[in-house]
Design a protein around this motif. Structure first.
Motif, PDB file in Angstrom:
ATOM      1  N   LEU A 183       0.822  -1.199   0.000  1.00 32.57           N
ATOM      2  CA  LEU A 183       0.000   0.000   0.000  1.00 32.57           C
ATOM      3  C   LEU A 183       0.866   1.263   0.000  1.00 32.57           C
ATOM      4  N   ASP A 184       0.254   2.361  -0.444  1.00 33.58           N
ATOM      5  CA  ASP A 184       0.974   3.618  -0.629  1.00 33.58           C
ATOM      6  C   ASP A 184       0.150   4.742  -0.012  1.00 33.58           C
ATOM      7  N   ALA A 185       0.712   5.442   0.958  1.00 31.04           N
ATOM      8  CA  ALA A 185      -0.026   6.509   1.645  1.00 31.04           C
ATOM      9  C   ALA A 185      -0.425   7.639   0.706  1.00 31.04           C
ATOM     10  N   ASN A 186       0.213   7.746  -0.445  1.00 29.22           N
ATOM     11  CA  ASN A 186      -0.175   8.765  -1.411  1.00 29.22           C
ATOM     12  C   ASN A 186      -1.533   8.481  -2.042  1.00 29.22           C
ATOM     13  N   HIS A 187      -2.070   7.292  -1.824  1.00 28.92           N
ATOM     14  CA  HIS A 187      -3.365   6.929  -2.403  1.00 28.92           C
ATOM     15  C   HIS A 187      -4.546   7.287  -1.498  1.00 28.92           C
ATOM     16  N   PHE A 188      -4.282   7.864  -0.338  1.00 26.90           N
ATOM     17  CA  PHE A 188      -5.378   8.357   0.496  1.00 26.90           C
ATOM     18  C   PHE A 188      -5.988   9.610  -0.141  1.00 26.90           C
ATOM     19  N   VAL A 189      -7.306   9.699  -0.071  1.00 24.78           N
ATOM     20  CA  VAL A 189      -8.038  10.896  -0.495  1.00 24.78           C
ATOM     21  C   VAL A 189      -9.025  11.216   0.619  1.00 24.78           C
ATOM     22  N   TRP A 190      -9.173  12.491   0.963  1.00 24.49           N
ATOM     23  CA  TRP A 190     -10.067  12.787   2.070  1.00 24.49           C
ATOM     24  C   TRP A 190     -10.729  14.148   1.916  1.00 24.49           C
ATOM     25  N   ILE A 191     -11.813  14.290   2.687  1.00 25.43           N
ATOM     26  CA  ILE A 191     -12.505  15.568   2.856  1.00 25.43           C
ATOM     27  C   ILE A 191     -12.468  15.902   4.343  1.00 25.43           C
ATOM     28  N   ARG A 192     -12.025  17.078   4.679  1.00 25.16           N
ATOM     29  CA  ARG A 192     -12.054  17.511   6.070  1.00 25.16           C
ATOM     30  C   ARG A 192     -13.472  17.933   6.434  1.00 25.16           C
ATOM     31  N   VAL A 193     -13.865  17.691   7.664  1.00 24.43           N
ATOM     32  CA  VAL A 193     -15.188  18.077   8.148  1.00 24.43           C
ATOM     33  C   VAL A 193     -14.994  19.258   9.091  1.00 24.43           C
ATOM     34  N   PRO A 194     -15.244  20.477   8.617  1.00 20.86           N
ATOM     35  CA  PRO A 194     -14.989  21.655   9.466  1.00 20.86           C
ATOM     36  C   PRO A 194     -16.044  21.815  10.546  1.00 20.86           C
ATOM     37  N   ARG A 195     -15.649  22.454  11.628  1.00 25.91           N
ATOM     38  CA  ARG A 195     -16.590  22.698  12.723  1.00 25.91           C
ATOM     39  C   ARG A 195     -17.613  23.777  12.351  1.00 25.91           C
ATOM     40  N   GLU A 196     -17.231  24.707  11.502  1.00 20.93           N
ATOM     41  CA  GLU A 196     -18.122  25.814  11.168  1.00 20.93           C
ATOM     42  C   GLU A 196     -19.239  25.308  10.254  1.00 20.93           C
ATOM     43  N   GLU A 197     -20.461  25.495  10.681  1.00 23.68           N
ATOM     44  CA  GLU A 197     -21.611  24.991   9.930  1.00 23.68           C
ATOM     45  C   GLU A 197     -21.617  25.518   8.496  1.00 23.68           C
ATOM     46  N   GLN A 198     -21.304  26.796   8.305  1.00 24.94           N
ATOM     47  CA  GLN A 198     -21.391  27.388   6.978  1.00 24.94           C
ATOM     48  C   GLN A 198     -20.329  26.841   6.033  1.00 24.94           C
ATOM     49  N   ALA A 199     -19.281  26.208   6.581  1.00 29.84           N
ATOM     50  CA  ALA A 199     -18.204  25.687   5.737  1.00 29.84           C
ATOM     51  C   ALA A 199     -18.392  24.214   5.394  1.00 29.84           C
ATOM     52  N   ARG A 200     -19.396  23.576   5.997  1.00 31.90           N
ATOM     53  CA  ARG A 200     -19.585  22.148   5.748  1.00 31.90           C
ATOM     54  C   ARG A 200     -20.288  21.906   4.419  1.00 31.90           C
ATOM     55  N   PRO A 201     -20.093  20.733   3.809  1.00 24.73           N
ATOM     56  CA  PRO A 201     -20.810  20.422   2.569  1.00 24.73           C
ATOM     57  C   PRO A 201     -22.317  20.490   2.784  1.00 24.73           C
ATOM     58  N   GLN A 202     -23.005  21.067   1.835  1.00 20.67           N
ATOM     59  CA  GLN A 202     -24.449  21.212   1.934  1.00 20.67           C
ATOM     60  C   GLN A 202     -25.155  20.170   1.056  1.00 20.67           C
ATOM     61  N   PRO A 203     -26.310  19.702   1.504  1.00 21.53           N
ATOM     62  CA  PRO A 203     -26.967  18.604   0.779  1.00 21.53           C
ATOM     63  C   PRO A 203     -27.979  19.051  -0.258  1.00 21.53           C
ATOM     64  N   TRP A 204     -28.035  20.327  -0.591  1.00 23.34           N
ATOM     65  CA  TRP A 204     -29.145  20.805  -1.403  1.00 23.34           C
ATOM     66  C   TRP A 204     -29.193  20.139  -2.775  1.00 23.34           C
ATOM     67  N   GLU A 205     -28.049  19.743  -3.312  1.00 22.25           N
ATOM     68  CA  GLU A 205     -28.041  19.077  -4.629  1.00 22.25           C
ATOM     69  C   GLU A 205     -28.175  17.569  -4.535  1.00 22.25           C
ATOM     70  N   ILE A 206     -28.090  17.017  -3.340  1.00 21.12           N
ATOM     71  CA  ILE A 206     -27.999  15.566  -3.216  1.00 21.12           C
ATOM     72  C   ILE A 206     -29.040  14.998  -2.273  1.00 21.12           C
ATOM     73  N   ASP A 207     -30.039  15.822  -1.917  1.00 17.01           N
ATOM     74  CA  ASP A 207     -31.097  15.342  -1.032  1.00 17.01           C
ATOM     75  C   ASP A 207     -32.097  14.565  -1.867  1.00 17.01           C
ATOM     76  N   PHE A 208     -32.153  13.253  -1.673  1.00 13.89           N
ATOM     77  CA  PHE A 208     -32.989  12.403  -2.524  1.00 13.89           C
ATOM     78  C   PHE A 208     -34.469  12.599  -2.250  1.00 13.89           C
ATOM     79  N   ASP A 209     -34.838  13.269  -1.179  1.00 13.69           N
ATOM     80  CA  ASP A 209     -36.237  13.573  -0.931  1.00 13.69           C
ATOM     81  C   ASP A 209     -36.723  14.701  -1.826  1.00 13.69           C
TER      82      ASP A 209
END
Length: 328
Positions: A302-328
């Motif tokens: 394995l190779d650590a260069n193959h990790f991919v990630w998204i940071r989860v920020p504490r600030e609500e306004q900086a977090r990913p929003q679900p408006w495009e992906i809400d299946f409801d």
């Protein structure tokens, strides 16, 4: 097929999961995230704690059912199954997993987010029971917490595809049974009890009387050689020698074994490989850490260069929003 993208514990961070899939080159078509040349493998623990549990489950379930992903069961899916299944008559308690304050707290967010969708929750529970405890595909291995060969062999004798049934689930809540040993080791890993009167106060608000141990040290001598969690052992307990009984309880995953992917251990910091053939992908996403994937394309080392990630920020306004992906 180029390979697999293995994704660690989501814990209800559904919008972050969608953002990570997009970063990996998956795009939603017909309500399912797809990639032309790759497939996802989820490492379990989709539920509990996070803000968008239904979304996380919907994304993963649709991908699995459409053949775009695979998944193994985490201890939180197992906990939900046992919490919501009634115990057989004569057991002295109503549910397989008792509804204690601690257990209620763990599953609280999941039940609240599915409260207005009871039929959907029943379907999700039925799907959880179809999830295998381990996978071997194309030269890699996947389990939520610990790859224990004797226990995996025992599981496969009765369940070749790793999928358990309700009878096995009912047996698994009784300590000492074969079902208990299999489910406990594969989904929760190895726990070493702390000395009498000693507790670890974890960052998630729980107190624990044991610590999580890893299983790839060749010849461990002390508790510090095997501890695998972000919480430090109190005092000088890392120097405490492993007893003969503790050493005998450890599994061992040698460097000659195929690449293995696990979650469960809520690591912190920049993703790194604990061994050349072992990757842990749980980096505490729900505790404002990282939701981590590993892009595997057949490599045996394995190779650590193959990790991919998204940071989860504490600030609500900086977090990913679900408006495009809400299946409801």
């Amino acid at each position: 097929m180029e390979g697999y993208d293995l994704i660690g514990d989501v814990h209800g961070c559904g919008a972050t999961l969608a953002a990570l899939l997009e970063k990996l080159g998956y795009h939603q078509r017909g309500g399912v995230y797809r990639h032309p040349r790759r497939r996802v493998i989820f490492l379990g623990d989709l539920i509990d704690r996070g803000p968008r549990i239904r979304l996380a489950v919907t994304i993963a379930r649709r991908m699995v059912e459409e053949g775009e992903a695979f998944i193994v069961m985490g201890n939180h899916e197992y906990n939900a199954l046992a919490y919501c299944h009634r115990a057989p008559a004569g057991q002295g308690h109503e549910w397989l997993r008792r509804h204690t304050p601690r257990h209620n707290r763990i599953i609280k967010e999941t039940l609240e987010q599915f409260r207005d969708h009871p039929q959907e929750w029943e379907e999700v529970l039925a799907w959880f029971l179809e999830i295998p405890l381990c996978l071997e595909r194309d030269g890699l291995r996947v389990v939520h917490a610990c790859w224990d060969p004797p226990l995996i062999d025992a599981l496969r004798r009765d369940f070749p595809d790793g999928r358990i049934d309700e009878d096995f689930l009912a047996e698994s809540v009784t300590p000492g049974t074969r079902a208990f040993r299999i489910l406990d080791r594969l989904t929760r890993g190895i726990h070493i009890p702390l000395p009498e009167g000693v507790e670890i106060h974890s960052g998630d608000g729980f107190s624990r009387r044991s610590f999580r141990a890893h299983f790839w040290a060749r010849d461990p001598q002390t508790w510090g050689d095997v501890v695998f969690q972000p919480d430090n052992l109190p005092g000088d307990l890392e120097l405490r020698p492993l007893s003969a009984e503790e050493r005998a309880s450890l599994s061992h995953y040698g460097p000659e074994e195929p690449p293995l992917f696990i979650g469960h251990y809520w690591c912190e910091g920049i993703p790194a490989l604990p061994a050349a053939n072992v990757a842990c992908l749980d980096y505490s996403a729900v505790k404002f850490g990282r939701l981590v994937a590993y892009r595997w394309s057949g490599e045996r080392r394995l190779d650590a260069n193959h990790f991919v990630w998204i940071r989860v920020p504490r600030e609500e306004q900086a977090r990913p929003q679900p408006w495009e992906i809400d299946f409801d």
